[in-house]
Each structure stands twice: as structure tokens, then as C-alpha cells.
Scaffold this active site. Structure first.
Site, PDB file in Angstrom:
ATOM      1  N   TYR A  44      17.672  -3.844   6.289  1.00 14.29           N
ATOM      2  CA  TYR A  44      17.204  -2.604   6.918  1.00 14.29           C
ATOM      3  C   TYR A  44      17.801  -2.547   8.319  1.00 14.29           C
ATOM      4  CZ  TYR A  44      13.642  -2.715   3.195  1.00 14.29           C
ATOM      5  OH  TYR A  44      12.985  -2.778   1.992  1.00 14.29           O
ATOM      6  N   PRO A  93       5.521   3.694  -2.508  1.00 13.22           N
ATOM      7  CA  PRO A  93       4.187   3.922  -3.077  1.00 13.22           C
ATOM      8  C   PRO A  93       3.745   5.378  -3.067  1.00 13.22           C
ATOM      9  CG  PRO A  93       4.016   2.938  -0.877  1.00 13.22           C
ATOM     10  CD  PRO A  93       5.468   2.890  -1.266  1.00 13.22           C
ATOM     11  N   LEU A  94       4.367   6.207  -2.189  1.00  8.70           N
ATOM     12  CA  LEU A  94       3.971   7.621  -2.138  1.00  8.70           C
ATOM     13  C   LEU A  94       4.801   8.459  -3.106  1.00  8.70           C
ATOM     14  CD1 LEU A  94       3.528   7.940   1.738  1.00  8.70           C
ATOM     15  CD2 LEU A  94       1.756   7.619   0.009  1.00  8.70           C
ATOM     16  N   GLY A  95       5.866   7.890  -3.603  1.00  8.63           N
ATOM     17  CA  GLY A  95       6.659   8.585  -4.625  1.00  8.63           C
ATOM     18  C   GLY A  95       7.465   9.760  -4.088  1.00  8.63           C
ATOM     19  N   GLY A  96       7.702   9.822  -2.777  1.00  6.84           N
ATOM     20  CA  GLY A  96       8.547  10.882  -2.214  1.00  6.84           C
ATOM     21  C   GLY A  96       7.858  12.234  -2.246  1.00  6.84           C
ATOM     22  N   LEU A 108       4.256  13.440  -3.960  1.00  6.94           N
ATOM     23  CA  LEU A 108       3.109  13.939  -3.190  1.00  6.94           C
ATOM     24  C   LEU A 108       2.717  15.347  -3.619  1.00  6.94           C
ATOM     25  CD1 LEU A 108       4.007  12.621   0.391  1.00  6.94           C
ATOM     26  CD2 LEU A 108       2.254  11.770  -1.153  1.00  6.94           C
TER      27      LEU A 108
HETATM   28  N1  LIG Z   1      12.067  -3.991  -2.411  1.00  4.57           N
HETATM   29  C1  LIG Z   1      12.797  -2.904  -2.384  1.00  4.57           C
HETATM   30  O1  LIG Z   1      13.841  -2.782  -3.029  1.00  4.57           O
HETATM   31  C2  LIG Z   1      12.340  -1.768  -1.511  1.00  4.57           C
HETATM   32  C3  LIG Z   1      12.946  -0.487  -1.614  1.00  4.57           C
HETATM   33  C4  LIG Z   1      12.474   0.538  -0.794  1.00  4.57           C
HETATM   34  C5  LIG Z   1      11.433   0.296   0.086  1.00  4.57           C
HETATM   35  N2  LIG Z   1      10.881  -0.957   0.188  1.00  4.57           N
HETATM   36  C6  LIG Z   1       9.762  -1.256   1.106  1.00  4.57           C
HETATM   37  O2  LIG Z   1       8.689  -0.391   0.780  1.00  4.57           O
HETATM   38  C7  LIG Z   1       8.265   0.328   1.935  1.00  4.57           C
HETATM   39  C8  LIG Z   1       7.767   1.696   1.516  1.00  4.57           C
HETATM   40  O3  LIG Z   1       8.755   2.383   0.771  1.00  4.57           O
HETATM   41  P1  LIG Z   1       9.344   3.796   1.184  1.00  4.57           P
HETATM   42  O4  LIG Z   1       9.365   3.950   2.661  1.00  4.57           O
HETATM   43  O5  LIG Z   1      10.614   3.949   0.427  1.00  4.57           O
HETATM   44  O6  LIG Z   1       8.334   4.798   0.520  1.00  4.57           O
HETATM   45  P2  LIG Z   1       6.925   5.437   0.930  1.00  4.57           P
HETATM   46  O7  LIG Z   1       6.187   4.572   1.870  1.00  4.57           O
HETATM   47  O8  LIG Z   1       6.285   5.811  -0.359  1.00  4.57           O
HETATM   48  O9  LIG Z   1       7.351   6.795   1.619  1.00  4.57           O
HETATM   49  C9  LIG Z   1       7.802   6.917   2.907  1.00  4.57           C
HETATM   50  C10 LIG Z   1       8.134   8.405   3.111  1.00  4.57           C
HETATM   51  O10 LIG Z   1       6.933   9.162   2.992  1.00  4.57           O
HETATM   52  C11 LIG Z   1       6.667   9.856   4.230  1.00  4.57           C
HETATM   53  N3  LIG Z   1       5.246   9.640   4.522  1.00  4.57           N
HETATM   54  C12 LIG Z   1       4.620   8.475   4.840  1.00  4.57           C
HETATM   55  N4  LIG Z   1       3.295   8.676   5.042  1.00  4.57           N
HETATM   56  C13 LIG Z   1       3.093   9.998   4.847  1.00  4.57           C
HETATM   57  C14 LIG Z   1       1.947  10.826   4.917  1.00  4.57           C
HETATM   58  N5  LIG Z   1       0.749  10.323   5.219  1.00  4.57           N
HETATM   59  N6  LIG Z   1       2.093  12.150   4.657  1.00  4.57           N
HETATM   60  C15 LIG Z   1       3.305  12.679   4.345  1.00  4.57           C
HETATM   61  N7  LIG Z   1       4.435  11.946   4.265  1.00  4.57           N
HETATM   62  C16 LIG Z   1       4.321  10.625   4.515  1.00  4.57           C
HETATM   63  C17 LIG Z   1       7.561   9.223   5.266  1.00  4.57           C
HETATM   64  O11 LIG Z   1       8.005  10.194   6.177  1.00  4.57           O
HETATM   65  P3  LIG Z   1       7.498  10.201   7.721  1.00  4.57           P
HETATM   66  O12 LIG Z   1       8.241   9.103   8.424  1.00  4.57           O
HETATM   67  O13 LIG Z   1       7.825  11.559   8.169  1.00  4.57           O
HETATM   68  O14 LIG Z   1       6.016   9.935   7.678  1.00  4.57           O
HETATM   69  C18 LIG Z   1       8.717   8.703   4.447  1.00  4.57           C
HETATM   70  O15 LIG Z   1       9.687   9.719   4.260  1.00  4.57           O
HETATM   71  C19 LIG Z   1       9.503   0.351   2.839  1.00  4.57           C
HETATM   72  O16 LIG Z   1       9.167   0.518   4.195  1.00  4.57           O
HETATM   73  C20 LIG Z   1      10.085  -1.015   2.575  1.00  4.57           C
HETATM   74  O17 LIG Z   1       9.409  -1.974   3.395  1.00  4.57           O
HETATM   75  C21 LIG Z   1      11.318  -1.972  -0.613  1.00  4.57           C
END
Ligand SMILES: NC(=O)c1ccc[n+]([C@@H]2O[C@H](COP(=O)([O-])OP(=O)(O)OC[C@H]3O[C@@H](n4cnc5c(N)ncnc54)[C@H](OP(=O)(O)O)[C@@H]3O)[C@@H](O)[C@H]2O)c1
Length: 284
Positions: A68, A214-217, A221
Site C-alpha cells: 500500500y 467489507p462494504l462492497g463498494g 452499499l
Molecule cells: N487482502 C487483500 O487482498 C486486500 C484487498 C483490498 C483491501 N484489503 C484491506 O481491507 C481494507 C478494507 O477494504 P477496502 O478499503 O477495499 O473496502 P471497504 O472498506 O469496504 O470500502 C472502502 C470504501 O468505502 C468508502 N466508505 C468507507 N466507509 C464509508 C461509509 N461509512 N459511508 C460511505 N462510504 C464509506 C470509502 O470511501 P471514503 O474514504 O470516502 O470513506 C472507500 O471508498 C483495506 O483498507 C485493506 O486494509 C485487503
């Protein structure tokens, strides 16, 4: 007095990563990088404030990876939080490299993993990494070789606990035949349940399952059933999606990520929510 009316992530309960107890709602730091998890955040001071707010709200598991940024995300965490508060677990990952902002390439060679762990230790200013996860199996390297390298690093005292990510049940079993595994990190959310079998295996083994994305994009949502239940319960779509995950399994340990303090606080609300059986039934 804190204007935040919730008691924070402690209400999600506790799960153990090996001997380390953590609240069952963590923070994924990836989104604090520049876009596409590339480069530093535009506003490093703000990224530091997001990390501090997560800690204030009771988050004691932060997930990151050397890829990252690359590297910038781990450095940001130590810049913001070192010396770390007692009980904070930083989970990092290695085994993917970034030739450019669009590419994520597996590198599970033992020599790469050894170098990667040294780099993470330095950037995170740690003597031992509490949870080190293989980011993804490398199709060009026997999986056992990557896992044996991590087991060696654990024996050498560089890693406390080992986790794996983006794996099948067979790979989880193969890893466990080499070294104890305390967690699995796979994609999982209301819309994408392709890792249901891996989640079930984690439940049987009593180890943590960290659903990434976890939020599924945006589409996740905005799914109709999420909209309907959220509006009935007066919840945001994000808090509802996370509450559903927490209710789904006692080994579920979501790591939602955000650059926004408002979104962080919204996500933490999920820890205090208890969904009614009809909500869970409607979400499927
Ligand atoms: N192991 C792997 O291969 C892998 C791959 C991907 C991710 N990860 C890990 O998993 C974590 C989470 O994954 P992710 O970031 O891809 O997905 P996520 O947490 O499901 O989604 C993050 C997205 O949702 C938005 N968001 C967050 N909270 C929100 C809310 N309350 N209301 C509306 N929008 C919201 C964020 O935008 P804003 O910034 O505008 O809030 C961001 O665009 C990452 O930080 C990383 O540590 C691991």
C-alpha cells in the site's frame, strides 16, 4: 466531552489473534494512501487524524501492507501512532509488489518475504510484527515454500503470528500443516460471499476471518435490500452492512477503510447495532 454518542468498537466484542485480544471491528488503512493505494495521502495531517480518531474510538487492530503506497501506508501509521498505545495490533502483509499503480504482482519467494519483513519492521518501527499475513499465494512459487519462509521468520522472532490472505480452504489446510495460522483475510461482503467455505473453515478452527472490501463498494452499499432495511432501521448503508457482517459469524473481524472521520464514526456505529432476525432474513 466527546460528542460521539457511541461507546466505540468495544461493543463489537473481542476476538483473539493467537494470544492477542482485539476488538472485533478493525480499521483498514489502505485508503489512506493516494488513489489506487498508490503514493502518499494528499493531506498527511488529515490521514494522521483519521488514525488517531480510530484509536480514540477503541480500534486496536489496524490492517496495512507493504504494497500500500507501496511502503507509504506503513510509514504513515508509524508517523501517526508511534510510540504505539498498549494493546494496538498492527497487521501487515507481504508477498505482493507494485511495479506501477495499476499492478499488483505476487512475489512469494522466501528471499523476497525475508526482505519484505525487514522493510515492514523498519517502517513500522517494530521489533516484532504481531500479525504478518501472506498477501496472496504466488502461482510461480510452491505455496509451502512461502509458508515455510514465514514460519522461519516467526521462529527467528520477527513475526508473532502468521495469517494468510486470498486463499482457498485447501490452501488454509496446507498452511496449517506447516505453521499455526491465526487469521484469514479474503473478500467478503453482502454481495460477494464466494469465501463462504473459507469463513466456515475459520469458524470450525476458531480463527479470525477478516473480510476485505467489507462494504462492497458503491454498488454494495446501494443494493436494494440494503437500502430497504437501512431505511426501515434509520441506519446508514455502511453501518448496516458492517452490522450484518458482525452478526454473520463470531469469527468475523471486518476492517473497513476510509479517509473520512465522519465515515469512520459511522462505521464504528455498527459495533453497537444488534440486527433483528427479520433484518437478517431480509438481507439474505
Ligand atoms: N487482502 C487483500 O487482498 C486486500 C484487498 C483490498 C483491501 N484489503 C484491506 O481491507 C481494507 C478494507 O477494504 P477496502 O478499503 O477495499 O473496502 P471497504 O472498506 O469496504 O470500502 C472502502 C470504501 O468505502 C468508502 N466508505 C468507507 N466507509 C464509508 C461509509 N461509512 N459511508 C460511505 N462510504 C464509506 C470509502 O470511501 P471514503 O474514504 O470516502 O470513506 C472507500 O471508498 C483495506 O483498507 C485493506 O486494509 C485487503
Amino acid at each position: 466531552m466527546d460528542k460521539f454518542p457511541y461507546k466505540g468498537v468495544a461493543l463489537a466484542g473481542i476476538i483473539r489473534l493467537g494470544d492477542l485480544p482485539v476488538h472485533r471491528l478493525g480499521f483498514g488503512a489502505m485508503r489512506l494512501c493516494g488513489d489506487s493505494a498508490w503514493g502518499r495521502p494528499r493531506d498527511r495531517g488529515h490521514a494522521n487524524r483519521v488514525l488517531h480518531r480510530a484509536i480514540e474510538l477503541g480500534v486496536n487492530l489496524i490492517d496495512t501492507a507493504d504494497s500500500y503506497g507501496p511502503e507509504a501506508n506503513e510509514s504513515q501509521i508509524s508517523e501517526a501512532l508511534y510510540p504505539y498505545p498498549p494493546g494496538l495490533v498492527i497487521a501487515t502483509k507481504g508477498g505482493l509488489v507494485r511495479p506501477n499503480r495499476r499492478s499488483w504482482v505476487e512475489d512469494g519467494r522466501p528471499e523476497h518475504l525475508r526482505r519484505a519483513v525487514e522493510g515492514s519492521l523498519q517502517r513500522l518501527r517494530l521489533e516484532r510484527i504481531d500479525l504478518y499475513q501472506l498477501h496472496a499465494p504466488d502461482p510461480n512459487v510452491p505455496f509451502a515454500e512461502s509458508m515455510e519462509a514465514l514460519a522461519d521468520l516467526k521462529r527467528a522472532g520477527k513475526i508473532r503470528h502468521i495469517g494468510i490472505s486470498n486463499v482457498t480452504v485447501a490452501q488454509l489446510e496446507a498452511a496449517r500443516s506447516i505453521t499455526p495460522i491465526v487469521s484469514v483475510q479474503n473478500p467478503y461482503n453482502l454481495r460477494n460471499r464466494t469465501s463462504e467455505d473459507v469463513l466456515a473453515a475459520c469458524e470450525r478452527l476458531g480463527i479470525a476471518f477478516l473480510p476485505w472490501y467489507p462494504l462492497g463498494g458503491k454498488r454494495g452499499l446501494k443494493a436494494l435490500k440494503v437500502k430497504q432495511v437501512a431505511s426501515r432501521r434509520g441506519l446508514t448503508h455502511a453501518a448496516l452492512s458492517l452490522a450484518w457482517l458482525l452478526a454473520k459469524s463470531p469469527v468475523m473481524l471486518p476492517i473497513p477503510g476510509t479517509r473520512s472521520i465522519d465515515h469512520l464514526e459511522d462505521n464504528v456505529r455498527a459495533a453497537s447495532l444488534r440486527l433483528a432476525p427479520e433484518d437478517i432474513a431480509d438481507l439474505g
